[in-house]
Design an enzyme around this catalytic site. Structure first.
Site, mmCIF file in Angstrom:
data_model
loop_
_atom_site.group_PDB
_atom_site.id
_atom_site.type_symbol
_atom_site.label_atom_id
_atom_site.label_comp_id
_atom_site.label_asym_id
_atom_site.label_seq_id
_atom_site.Cartn_x
_atom_site.Cartn_y
_atom_site.Cartn_z
ATOM 1 N N ASP A 12 5.429 21.588 -7.520
ATOM 2 C CA ASP A 12 4.462 22.656 -7.253
ATOM 3 C C ASP A 12 4.870 23.434 -5.992
ATOM 4 O O ASP A 12 5.971 23.249 -5.468
ATOM 5 C CB ASP A 12 3.046 22.073 -7.123
ATOM 6 C CG ASP A 12 2.891 21.208 -5.871
ATOM 7 O OD1 ASP A 12 3.907 20.909 -5.211
ATOM 8 O OD2 ASP A 12 1.756 20.818 -5.560
ATOM 9 N N CYS A 70 6.011 17.076 -4.870
ATOM 10 C CA CYS A 70 4.752 17.719 -4.489
ATOM 11 C C CYS A 70 4.584 17.444 -3.001
ATOM 12 O O CYS A 70 5.539 17.005 -2.348
ATOM 13 C CB CYS A 70 3.565 17.283 -5.357
ATOM 14 S SG CYS A 70 2.925 15.635 -5.096
ATOM 15 N N GLY A 71 3.412 17.700 -2.449
ATOM 16 C CA GLY A 71 3.253 17.543 -1.005
ATOM 17 C C GLY A 71 3.458 16.109 -0.548
ATOM 18 O O GLY A 71 4.267 15.820 0.338
ATOM 19 N N THR A 72 2.718 15.207 -1.159
ATOM 20 C CA THR A 72 2.845 13.788 -0.806
ATOM 21 C C THR A 72 3.690 13.015 -1.802
ATOM 22 O O THR A 72 4.119 11.892 -1.515
ATOM 23 C CB THR A 72 1.459 13.122 -0.804
ATOM 24 O OG1 THR A 72 0.895 13.311 -2.120
ATOM 25 C CG2 THR A 72 0.541 13.712 0.250
ATOM 26 N N VAL A 74 2.264 11.916 -4.401
ATOM 27 C CA VAL A 74 1.271 11.073 -5.083
ATOM 28 C C VAL A 74 0.751 11.735 -6.364
ATOM 29 O O VAL A 74 0.760 11.135 -7.444
ATOM 30 C CB VAL A 74 0.096 10.718 -4.134
ATOM 31 C CG1 VAL A 74 -0.996 9.983 -4.891
ATOM 32 C CG2 VAL A 74 0.596 9.871 -2.975
ATOM 33 N N GLY A 75 0.298 12.973 -6.240
ATOM 34 C CA GLY A 75 -0.264 13.659 -7.415
ATOM 35 C C GLY A 75 0.755 13.778 -8.534
ATOM 36 O O GLY A 75 0.448 13.520 -9.711
ATOM 37 N N ASN A 104 12.928 -1.364 -11.789
ATOM 38 C CA ASN A 104 11.961 -0.635 -12.623
ATOM 39 C C ASN A 104 12.612 0.331 -13.607
ATOM 40 O O ASN A 104 11.901 0.961 -14.388
ATOM 41 C CB ASN A 104 10.981 0.152 -11.736
ATOM 42 C CG ASN A 104 10.451 -0.661 -10.573
ATOM 43 O OD1 ASN A 104 10.716 -0.358 -9.413
ATOM 44 N ND2 ASN A 104 9.715 -1.720 -10.873
ATOM 45 N N ARG A 114 5.937 16.744 2.278
ATOM 46 C CA ARG A 114 5.205 16.662 3.552
ATOM 47 C C ARG A 114 5.383 15.299 4.207
ATOM 48 O O ARG A 114 4.862 15.057 5.292
ATOM 49 C CB ARG A 114 3.717 16.943 3.323
ATOM 50 C CG ARG A 114 3.472 18.389 2.896
ATOM 51 C CD ARG A 114 2.016 18.650 2.522
ATOM 52 N NE ARG A 114 1.865 20.037 2.091
ATOM 53 C CZ ARG A 114 0.896 20.463 1.288
ATOM 54 N NH1 ARG A 114 -0.010 19.626 0.824
ATOM 55 N NH2 ARG A 114 0.835 21.741 0.945
ATOM 56 N N ARG A 137 15.600 -10.239 -16.319
ATOM 57 C CA ARG A 137 14.144 -10.439 -16.252
ATOM 58 C C ARG A 137 13.409 -9.111 -16.044
ATOM 59 O O ARG A 137 12.253 -8.954 -16.437
ATOM 60 C CB ARG A 137 13.789 -11.447 -15.161
ATOM 61 C CG ARG A 137 14.064 -10.972 -13.753
ATOM 62 C CD ARG A 137 13.895 -12.105 -12.740
ATOM 63 N NE ARG A 137 13.980 -11.660 -11.367
ATOM 64 C CZ ARG A 137 15.114 -11.344 -10.725
ATOM 65 N NH1 ARG A 137 16.266 -11.405 -11.375
ATOM 66 N NH2 ARG A 137 15.098 -10.977 -9.472
HETATM 67 C C1 RB5 Z 1 -0.959 20.661 -2.813
HETATM 68 O O1 RB5 Z 1 -1.562 21.167 -1.666
HETATM 69 C C2 RB5 Z 1 -0.938 19.135 -2.773
HETATM 70 O O2 RB5 Z 1 -2.226 18.644 -2.936
HETATM 71 C C3 RB5 Z 1 -0.010 18.576 -3.808
HETATM 72 O O3 RB5 Z 1 1.268 19.093 -3.624
HETATM 73 C C4 RB5 Z 1 0.169 17.071 -3.817
HETATM 74 O O4 RB5 Z 1 0.484 16.592 -2.549
HETATM 75 C C5 RB5 Z 1 -0.879 16.285 -4.490
HETATM 76 O O5 RB5 Z 1 -0.809 15.062 -4.564
#
Ligand code: RB5
Length: 147
Positions: A12, A70-72, A74-75, A104, A114, A137
C-alpha cells in the site's frame, strides 16, 4: 540458459517507497519482478487490496514467491494469510527470514516500512531468498496448515 527467477511485489502507500527500493534490488539480483500494485502513491489506498491480489497469484501458481509491504507489515500479513496455500512471514531480522523459509516454507516475505530500514530489509530479503525449506518434521507441520 539460466532459469528466469520470478517474484512478485505488492504494498500500500505506506510500503510504496520501500517496495520501489526492493524492486530495484531484486532486478539487480536478476529477478523478473511482477508488481501487483500499488502502481502509484495514494495515501487513501488499502493494504488488503494489494495483499490479496499477490496472495491469490501465489496460491494460483502464477508466481512462486512474493515480497509484501505495508506500514508495520501486520495488516498485509493478516490479509495474505487468509488465502489458502499462502504462508506469509513478517520478518524483522535476517534470522527470521532464514527460519521462516527453513521451518515454515514461507512463500511471501512481509516487511514493514515503518519498522524496518531499507538496509535491514535487503539483509532480510537476502537471507529469505537464500534459505531452503528443511522439510522433514517441518513438512508435516506445514501440511497441517492447509489440511
Ligand atoms: C496505513 O497507514 C497502515 O495502517 C498500513 O500500511 C499497515 O501498517 C496496516 O497494518
Amino acid at each position: 540458459m539460466s532459469e528466469v527467477k520470478k517474484i512478485c511485489v505488492a504494498g500500500d502507500h505506506a510500503g510504496f517507497e520501500l517496495k520501489g527500493i526492493i524492486t530495484e534490488y531484486l532486478k539487480e539480483k536478476g529477478y523478473e519482478v511482477c508488481d501487483c500494485g500499488a502502481l502509484e502513491y495514494d495515501k487513501e489506498d488499502d493494504y488488503p487490496v494489494f495483499a490479496t491480489k499477490m496472495a491469490k497469484s501465489i496460491a494460483g501458481g502464477e508466481c512462486p514467491k512474493g515480497v509484501l509491504f505495508c506500514g508495520t507489515g501486520v495488516g498485509a500479513s493478516i490479509a495474505a494469510n487468509r488465502i489458502k496455500g499462502v504462508r506469509a512471514a513478517l520478518c524483522f531480522t535476517p534470522e527470521m527470514g532464514t527460519l521462516s523459509r527453513a521451518h515454515n516454507d514461507s512463500n511471501i516475505l512481509v516487511l514493514g516500512s515503518r519498522t524496518t530500514t531499507a538496509e535491514t530489509s535487503k539483509a532480510i530479503l537476502d537471507a529469505w531468498l537464500a534459505g531452503p525449506f528443511e522439510g522433514g518434521r517441518h513438512e508435516r507441520r506445514v501440511k497441517m496448515l492447509d489440511a
